[in-house]
Scaffold this active site. Sequence first.
Site, PDB file in Angstrom:
ATOM      1  N   GLU A 222      -0.333  -3.170  -2.605  1.00 25.16           N
ATOM      2  CA  GLU A 222      -1.518  -3.433  -1.780  1.00 25.16           C
ATOM      3  C   GLU A 222      -2.463  -2.241  -1.750  1.00 25.16           C
ATOM      4  OE1 GLU A 222      -3.905  -3.504   1.995  1.00 25.16           O
ATOM      5  OE2 GLU A 222      -2.473  -2.026   1.250  1.00 25.16           O
ATOM      6  N   HIS A 321      -3.361   7.186   6.163  1.00 28.47           N
ATOM      7  CA  HIS A 321      -3.227   7.640   4.774  1.00 28.47           C
ATOM      8  C   HIS A 321      -2.951   9.139   4.666  1.00 28.47           C
ATOM      9  CE1 HIS A 321      -5.335   3.996   2.647  1.00 28.47           C
ATOM     10  NE2 HIS A 321      -4.230   3.665   3.303  1.00 28.47           N
TER      11      HIS A 321
END
Length: 1011
Positions: A222, A321
């Site tokens: 993803e 992230h």
Amino acid sequence: MINPISFRPGPVTFWTTLVYLALLIPIVIINETVPPAPAAADDGKIEGVNLTEAWLDLTRITRGYHPYNSRFNEEVRGYLLGRVGEILEGSGVGGKKGNVTVFDDLRSNVTGLMAGSVVPTPGSAQVAAYFEGTNILVYVRGKGDDEGDWWRRSAEGGEMEGVRKNERGLVLVNAHYDSVSTGYGATDDGMGVVTCLQVIKYFAHPDHQPERGIVVMLNNGEEDYLYGARALGQHPLNPYIHTFLNLEGAGAGGRANLFRTTDREVTAAYAGTSDPFGTVIASDAFGLGFIRSGTDYSVLYDVYGQRGLDLAFFKPRSRYHTNRDDATHTSKASLWHMLSAAIHTASKLSGDTGDTFVGARPDGARNKVRNGSPSNGVWFDLFGKGFVNFGLRGMFAWSLTVLVATPLILVLATYILHKLDKYYFFTSSVRTYDQPDFEPVLVGGWKGAFRFPFAFIVSGALSLAVAFLMRKVNPFIIYSHRYSVIAMIFSLFYFTFWSIMRGANFARPSALHRGYVNIWLFILGWATLVAVTVTEDRFKLGAGYPIVFLQTAVCLTTFLTLCELFALPKKTAWGQQVREDHEVHDYYQPQSGNNNTRTESPPPLPQIPHQPSLVPPATRDSNASTLRQGDGNDTDDEDAAVPTERTPLVGGGNATSEHFRTTFATTYRRSITALVNGARKYGQDGDEPFEHEQAWSGRLPSWLWFFQFLILGPFTIILAAQTGLMLVDAVHQTGADGSNLLLPYLIVFAFTVLVLLPITPVIHRISHHIPVFLLVVFVGTLIYNLVAFPFSEESRYKVYFVQQIDLDTADNRVCYNGVDEYVHKIIAELPSASGRNVTCGESKRAELVSCCYDGVDVAPRLGSETPEEDTPIEEIYKSLATVTATRGEGNKAQLEIEADNTKACFLEFKQPISGFNVQGGSEWDDRFGQFPEGGIKQLKLWHRQRGERWVVDVEWKDAEKLEGQVVCAWSDANEAGTIPALDEGLRYSPVWAAITKFAEGLVEGRKGFSV
């Protein structure tokens, strides 16, 4: 005793402050906290679900970075397969036995256009990809599902073995188990993954078998571009999936937010969850591009046509992230918030056995699932406990009703008031007689008419000016100090608005001040509602619901404003009373001078009766002329006697008494007792005007403001405050991504105005204590926001890292992408950059710069085997990737690419190719877009296994030869020393900085080819 809700400074200040504090404090607390998870002793709050087990799974899969192109990703996949087996064994089923089937999908490959590359310019070259999926799917058979492997296709003709009897469709629960190469993926998307494991455990239990079949998918890839969801399109179960619940993480903890839904019907499945959180405004913001983030939702809905929801963590984005997206920086409470909502929503979606998700599509698309006709919805939570969900068409109908009906109602009320002679608005004076000789009586009905627009414009302009000042001087201050920015703009708007309104009312007091503000709010709200109604109808946006509710409330408060005028006397009657009071005053006023003096154009009478002058003092000088009265032939003014203390108060029938008439030359006469009593009625208890406001205003209800505020205030404050905070949380840290730096400030401004609008009709009655306190707050926060450093260890600035190597020459550069000022500060702390020439240029990411330096001192070690110590670096890099180009007939060629220790290589062409075929791969999937007329400029290739060879047949037009580059990506940084430049950045960068990946690879190796 003072009325506790009277329209006086004390009660107004107390109640408005109390309401705002009582609402804003809980909203902030709810926004900053997460509902607690059940205690360990109550871990089985949902039967069959184990939170402790889920948390342990989370710690296992987040021990390292696990992007698709890493070895630990393969370990995570193996662990998940093992856990699925354990769960099924514990539930009494295993593999394909019973009601559960596990798909270890190593067959689904996808070739197609990259969605982000689709551009409106015709004939432009675009980007394509070939990807090999490694998804894990678990199918839990529903009670109404067909028996056997009904999804299998026969080897002959590709037809179904039989017609599927149950057309109700399946429910997909989806999460991705890969992370980015710089994050451990606890929130993105580890929590979604372990939630899926518990969903399997819950529904695999015989007591919880779903009504409609449920497919739980753990997809891979993803993060690199939604590849796992794309690979689902090749799976035989995909055509039967009608609805979905996508579990995501665009932050690193907090509450799981209902970010997006496709329609009202699927939203209803979420509505009953114990702690709902979300608003349709966020969904519309995604659709309009204000929030940049891509999830599997985009593929499931836009490409396959499935109907569903996006449940995602969304803050704090500064950890998103990065290496702080780990179990340490999240909580069991956050996990439980997502887990409990997922179980509830999946149960409701599966439990719908009607025709809600069955039938023809309204768009008639044949390549999408036939899952019925959805209706657009409007939804939002209230205090994280209640949830409102209704149809957009219903809101559109109500908006039209408000737009059309309410002006008519107000016009009717105005007409009735006008006919009753009680419409005091926009009335400067009133005439009590038709004769032009009689001067009008001042009413003061225009006082306060234009205060609101002036105050609103000035306050708004100053608040916007401060927002632009922040954008200019310290644009990232909102990144880590959003509440300081909110307090600054809130306090400035409040104080400025109060100062103007209070000052205007001090200079010219007006009882109509509150009414005029309501009228202006109605006009402003009506115009805004017109725009909102257009967006509801044309663009199917439900984000305007706060305006709809606000305008509805404003219509009611404005109607009450008109209704309170019914309590006032008729304007002419009041004017006559004022005139009579002045007659008595002037009748008994001692006079001197020329008694024949008469003003040519008498001024209007003042509106306040001279009550103390009804009985004149014994000695008083006056310049008023003596009065006369007659039938027109009697002009003997000089014979008129000046009244003294011996003059009878009530005249008799003699001739002398006839000379004592009023200055108004009227034949109307009342007894002095009636005059005095009539004047005193304005001074009775409860009828006195406030301070120096119009005399007639004493009869206005002193308590009505309180109920108007309750109608207008609380619900508007709740909607505006919680929505504003949620949106600010979603965007205040997106500036590091290159997003608009002004947008967060504009959101703060817009919702500050909405929060404070309910107080504007009564703000002039608030005492100075609150505004002065807010002035101090503004000065303090302004200074702080201008001078404070915008980042901190808790809110780190994200900079984007990539190392680029020329595999032919061994040249390598370390590049950091971000805002120029902060990138230089970060690079200055790195030992390998010391003494190096740092060059900066435009980054591929919008609004950012790319600063690079020679990375010879931090050369990466990328090969699968350790080279000998004396091996030249050039040979090491040359062996990392090879490309063999063989020319075929005409403009055709075959490219063979091999790369060591990676699963990803990309082909970049100087001139676009007009066709390609990956040997052993899948055919072009038109669902992701037709093959572009302008050709392909880049082809991204992904293998399941590292080190495998790609063989690609390509063809092109026009050019005699084909030139380009192979760019291979390495993303595995789990072993220290593999990418020393990244290790150095993580170790030596400032505490306020965080490093995240720039692209698919942390290291990109390039090699040219020509054929």
